[in-house]
Design an enzyme around this catalytic site. Structure first.
Site, PDB file in Angstrom:
ATOM      1  N   SER A  73     112.651 -47.898  97.889  1.00 34.17           N
ATOM      2  CA  SER A  73     111.438 -47.836  97.070  1.00 34.17           C
ATOM      3  C   SER A  73     110.192 -47.525  97.873  1.00 34.17           C
ATOM      4  O   SER A  73     109.859 -48.254  98.811  1.00 34.17           O
ATOM      5  CB  SER A  73     111.170 -49.190  96.407  1.00 34.17           C
ATOM      6  OG  SER A  73     111.987 -49.372  95.322  1.00 34.17           O
ATOM      7  N   HIS A  98     111.380 -43.620  93.250  1.00 33.88           N
ATOM      8  CA  HIS A  98     112.670 -43.141  93.757  1.00 33.88           C
ATOM      9  C   HIS A  98     112.807 -41.669  93.398  1.00 33.88           C
ATOM     10  O   HIS A  98     112.981 -41.336  92.235  1.00 33.88           O
ATOM     11  CB  HIS A  98     113.828 -43.915  93.138  1.00 33.88           C
ATOM     12  CG  HIS A  98     113.778 -45.384  93.422  1.00 33.88           C
ATOM     13  ND1 HIS A  98     114.273 -45.928  94.574  1.00 33.88           N
ATOM     14  CD2 HIS A  98     113.252 -46.402  92.728  1.00 33.88           C
ATOM     15  CE1 HIS A  98     114.067 -47.230  94.561  1.00 33.88           C
ATOM     16  NE2 HIS A  98     113.447 -47.550  93.456  1.00 33.88           N
ATOM     17  N   HIS A 105     120.479 -47.800  91.195  1.00 36.64           N
ATOM     18  CA  HIS A 105     120.487 -49.262  91.184  1.00 36.64           C
ATOM     19  C   HIS A 105     121.422 -49.818  90.115  1.00 36.64           C
ATOM     20  O   HIS A 105     121.555 -49.247  89.029  1.00 36.64           O
ATOM     21  CB  HIS A 105     119.071 -49.797  90.932  1.00 36.64           C
ATOM     22  CG  HIS A 105     118.131 -49.575  92.065  1.00 36.64           C
ATOM     23  ND1 HIS A 105     117.389 -48.425  92.185  1.00 36.64           N
ATOM     24  CD2 HIS A 105     117.823 -50.345  93.137  1.00 36.64           C
ATOM     25  CE1 HIS A 105     116.658 -48.503  93.283  1.00 36.64           C
ATOM     26  NE2 HIS A 105     116.903 -49.650  93.884  1.00 36.64           N
ATOM     27  N   TYR A 116     120.855 -52.454  88.390  1.00 34.79           N
ATOM     28  CA  TYR A 116     120.100 -52.944  87.222  1.00 34.79           C
ATOM     29  C   TYR A 116     119.799 -51.827  86.217  1.00 34.79           C
ATOM     30  O   TYR A 116     119.406 -52.096  85.089  1.00 34.79           O
ATOM     31  CB  TYR A 116     118.790 -53.644  87.638  1.00 34.79           C
ATOM     32  CG  TYR A 116     117.816 -52.798  88.427  1.00 34.79           C
ATOM     33  CD1 TYR A 116     117.101 -51.766  87.824  1.00 34.79           C
ATOM     34  CD2 TYR A 116     117.609 -53.036  89.772  1.00 34.79           C
ATOM     35  CE1 TYR A 116     116.220 -50.994  88.548  1.00 34.79           C
ATOM     36  CE2 TYR A 116     116.720 -52.279  90.504  1.00 34.79           C
ATOM     37  CZ  TYR A 116     116.031 -51.253  89.894  1.00 34.79           C
ATOM     38  OH  TYR A 116     115.173 -50.485  90.615  1.00 34.79           O
ATOM     39  N   GLU A 117     119.986 -50.581  86.642  1.00 32.76           N
ATOM     40  CA  GLU A 117     119.775 -49.479  85.699  1.00 32.76           C
ATOM     41  C   GLU A 117     120.923 -49.409  84.683  1.00 32.76           C
ATOM     42  O   GLU A 117     120.846 -48.633  83.731  1.00 32.76           O
ATOM     43  CB  GLU A 117     119.664 -48.156  86.456  1.00 32.76           C
ATOM     44  CG  GLU A 117     118.408 -48.070  87.303  1.00 32.76           C
ATOM     45  CD  GLU A 117     118.384 -46.847  88.206  1.00 32.76           C
ATOM     46  OE1 GLU A 117     118.022 -45.760  87.727  1.00 32.76           O
ATOM     47  OE2 GLU A 117     118.745 -46.972  89.378  1.00 32.76           O
ATOM     48  N   ALA A 169     112.989 -51.852 100.024  1.00 31.31           N
ATOM     49  CA  ALA A 169     111.837 -52.732  99.867  1.00 31.31           C
ATOM     50  C   ALA A 169     112.405 -54.082  99.465  1.00 31.31           C
ATOM     51  O   ALA A 169     113.325 -54.154  98.652  1.00 31.31           O
ATOM     52  CB  ALA A 169     110.932 -52.203  98.770  1.00 31.31           C
ATOM     53  N   MET A 218     117.167 -55.947  95.291  1.00 33.19           N
ATOM     54  CA  MET A 218     118.085 -55.582  94.199  1.00 33.19           C
ATOM     55  C   MET A 218     118.958 -54.380  94.556  1.00 33.19           C
ATOM     56  O   MET A 218     119.415 -53.667  93.668  1.00 33.19           O
ATOM     57  CB  MET A 218     117.288 -55.275  92.934  1.00 33.19           C
ATOM     58  CG  MET A 218     116.319 -56.366  92.515  1.00 33.19           C
ATOM     59  SD  MET A 218     115.295 -55.817  91.135  1.00 33.19           S
ATOM     60  CE  MET A 218     114.023 -57.086  91.117  1.00 33.19           C
ATOM     61  N   SER A 219     119.145 -54.145  95.836  1.00 32.00           N
ATOM     62  CA  SER A 219     119.892 -52.931  96.212  1.00 32.00           C
ATOM     63  C   SER A 219     120.698 -53.163  97.485  1.00 32.00           C
ATOM     64  O   SER A 219     120.943 -54.288  97.896  1.00 32.00           O
ATOM     65  CB  SER A 219     118.908 -51.782  96.433  1.00 32.00           C
ATOM     66  OG  SER A 219     118.137 -52.000  97.607  1.00 32.00           O
ATOM     67  N   ASN A 248     106.339 -57.666  99.803  1.00 28.98           N
ATOM     68  CA  ASN A 248     105.620 -58.766  99.119  1.00 28.98           C
ATOM     69  C   ASN A 248     106.248 -60.084  99.513  1.00 28.98           C
ATOM     70  O   ASN A 248     107.404 -60.135  99.942  1.00 28.98           O
ATOM     71  CB  ASN A 248     105.727 -58.589  97.600  1.00 28.98           C
ATOM     72  CG  ASN A 248     107.168 -58.542  97.137  1.00 28.98           C
ATOM     73  OD1 ASN A 248     107.848 -57.520  97.301  1.00 28.98           O
ATOM     74  ND2 ASN A 248     107.660 -59.630  96.602  1.00 28.98           N
ATOM     75  N   HIS A 297     105.805 -54.119  90.606  1.00 28.41           N
ATOM     76  CA  HIS A 297     106.371 -52.956  91.290  1.00 28.41           C
ATOM     77  C   HIS A 297     105.273 -52.160  92.002  1.00 28.41           C
ATOM     78  O   HIS A 297     105.511 -51.557  93.045  1.00 28.41           O
ATOM     79  CB  HIS A 297     107.140 -52.078  90.296  1.00 28.41           C
ATOM     80  CG  HIS A 297     107.916 -50.971  90.940  1.00 28.41           C
ATOM     81  ND1 HIS A 297     108.922 -51.197  91.858  1.00 28.41           N
ATOM     82  CD2 HIS A 297     107.823 -49.617  90.828  1.00 28.41           C
ATOM     83  CE1 HIS A 297     109.419 -50.043  92.271  1.00 28.41           C
ATOM     84  NE2 HIS A 297     108.767 -49.072  91.659  1.00 28.41           N
TER      85      HIS A 297
HETATM   86  N1  HPA Z   1     112.461 -59.505  94.709  1.00 25.18           N
HETATM   87  C1  HPA Z   1     113.491 -58.654  94.470  1.00 25.18           C
HETATM   88  N2  HPA Z   1     113.443 -57.375  94.831  1.00 25.18           N
HETATM   89  C2  HPA Z   1     112.361 -56.930  95.465  1.00 25.18           C
HETATM   90  C3  HPA Z   1     111.269 -57.751  95.749  1.00 25.18           C
HETATM   91  C4  HPA Z   1     111.328 -59.119  95.353  1.00 25.18           C
HETATM   92  O1  HPA Z   1     110.402 -59.923  95.563  1.00 25.18           O
HETATM   93  N3  HPA Z   1     110.347 -56.986  96.394  1.00 25.18           N
HETATM   94  C5  HPA Z   1     110.872 -55.747  96.492  1.00 25.18           C
HETATM   95  N4  HPA Z   1     112.091 -55.697  95.943  1.00 25.18           N
END
Ligand code: HPA
Length: 271
Positions: free
Chosen positions: A29, A60, A82, A84-85, A112, A210-211, A234, A246
């Site tokens: 990301s 992406h 991903h 989750y998609e 990320a 998530m990846s 973050n 995001h």
């Molecule tokens: N949680 C899950 N996935 C992420 C995060 C997060 O805080 N930051 C970037 N991808």
């Protein structure tokens, strides 16, 4: 079926280029702009590649890029698919399997991720040494395809310790702030609750995302050597003073673009 699909994709890619890179790179990301620094030979949208699912998430790009950085040949997945998609693990792992069949031996994955510790702030990096798969699924589920790899792959050195040492040198060389740790993979797409983050800390996590883990599993199955670099975009939920978004993820990734590019460029020269 999978083998035929892979062959179809490989034949298509081979029809576009004769370059045979040995290093693969997956850009997470907000990190896709790395491609701008490359000497690009071919850039194929996932949508044109047989059997690839075009990614839908902002940040992406969704291209296979073959070219060079600093004279080193690379096959780059700019953007990933991903879980989750709504795609199957097999679909998520497909591009990495394709890279292996193209001749890639070393795979550099980037993502990320949220940091579980304020000591590893947004904008710093994490060398992934191990993972905890909490996605509730695995790309190797189902009949094993012996041609790809063994039924029960060992995951002790899923993240190649030698590559990680070199990655650390490259992070130092580019002046990055970094640490090492464990990546917890969750399915998403919700960010975690503060209670989930407390849990991830208790079980030994350093970051959450998530990846990546489906690709790491598929790559290890195929015998590829893997290194993974997380950009901590973050602080995770409950640790961060603000709500997660995001936008924050892509903004932080953008801020570290230059350090990221220098790190990866140095790294691929040395491996
Ligand atoms: N949680 C899950 N996935 C992420 C995060 C997060 O805080 N930051 C970037 N991808």
């Amino acid at each position: 079926m999978l083998l035929e699909q892979l062959q179809e994709s490989i034949d298509f890619i081979r029809s576009k280029t004769t370059t045979k890179p040995k290093i693969g790179l997956v850009l997470g990301s907000g990190l896709g702009s790395f491609v701008d620094a490359m000497d690009v030979e071919v850039k194929i949208p996932f949508g044109e590649l047989p059997n690839f699912v075009p990614p839908s998430v902002e940040g992406h790009g969704g291209h296979l890029v073959i070219g060079k950085i600093g004279g080193v040949e690379l096959a780059v997945l700019q953007g990933r698919i991903h879980y989750y998609e709504g795609h199957s693990m097999s679909q998520v792992a497909f591009p990495v399997r394709c890279l292996s069949m193209l001749g890639i031996e070393k795979l550099v994955l980037t993502n990320a991720a949220g940091s579980l510790y304020a000591e590893n702030p947004a904008g710093s990096f994490l060398i992934i040494e191990d993972h905890i798969n909490l996605m509730g699924d695995n790309p190797l589920k189902g009949p094993n395809i012996q041609k790809l790899g063994p039924r029960f792959p060992d995951m002790t050195n899923a993240y190649d310790p030698e590559l990680n040492k070199i990655l650390e040198d490259s992070l130092k060389a580019s002046g990055a702030t970094y640490n090492k740790g464990v990546y917890c993979a969750v399915s998403g797409p919700t960010y975690e609750t503060p209670a989930e983050i407390r849990y991830l800390k208790i079980i030994g996590g350093s970051a959450v995302g998530m990846s990546t883990v489906p690709e790491v599993i598929a790559a290890n199955h195929l015998g590829m050597r893997v290194a993974t670099l997380s950009c901590l975009t973050n602080l995770a939920a409950g640790i961060s003073a603000t709500n997660l978004s995001h936008d924050e993820v892509t903004e932080t990734a953008k801020k570290v673009e230059e350090v990221f590019k220098n790190t990866i460029t140095d790294f691929v020269q040395k491996i």
